[in-house]
Design a protein around this motif. Structure first.
Motif: not given
Length: 109
Positions: A33-50
């Motif tokens: 499985p693809a490696r999980a990215l730490p939440f704080d390393q996600l792009p800001a627009d992706v964090r807002r979409s979650l």
């Protein structure tokens, strides 16, 4: 001198067959499985979409069935839906891995 007496053939069960050979190291396996990215390393627009998740705590155990995560006041186990479209994949000692669409991300607690 007489030649040595020949041993009569042994009658009984045949010798056990040898086990099949182990698969070669080059045998293709299922993709990891693809490696999980730490939440704080996600792009800001992706964090807002979650979907927003309020993680209240976790109980970790060596036995996956005994692991629990408190999300929004509900106790969840691995494989449960944490929010619409969000699946709790793994509960670790200090973080949890969640899947949203094709994205795997890790939330520390």
């Amino acid at each position: 001198a007489a030649p040595p007496a020949a041993r009569p053939p042994t009658v009984g069960r045949p010798a056990p067959a040898s086990p099949p050979p182990a698969p070669a190291a080059t045998t293709p396996t299922a993709a990891a499985p693809a490696r999980a990215l730490p939440f704080d390393q996600l792009p800001a627009d992706v964090r807002r979409s979650l979907p927003a998740l309020a993680i209240g705590g976790a109980i970790y155990s060596e036995q996956p069935s005994a692991r629990m995560l408190l999300v929004g006041g509900q106790l969840l186990h691995e494989g449960d839906a944490a929010a619409p479209g969000v699946t709790l994949e793994h509960i670790g000692q200090r973080s949890a891995v969640l899947r949203w669409r094709d994205l795997r991300y890790e939330v520390a607690y």
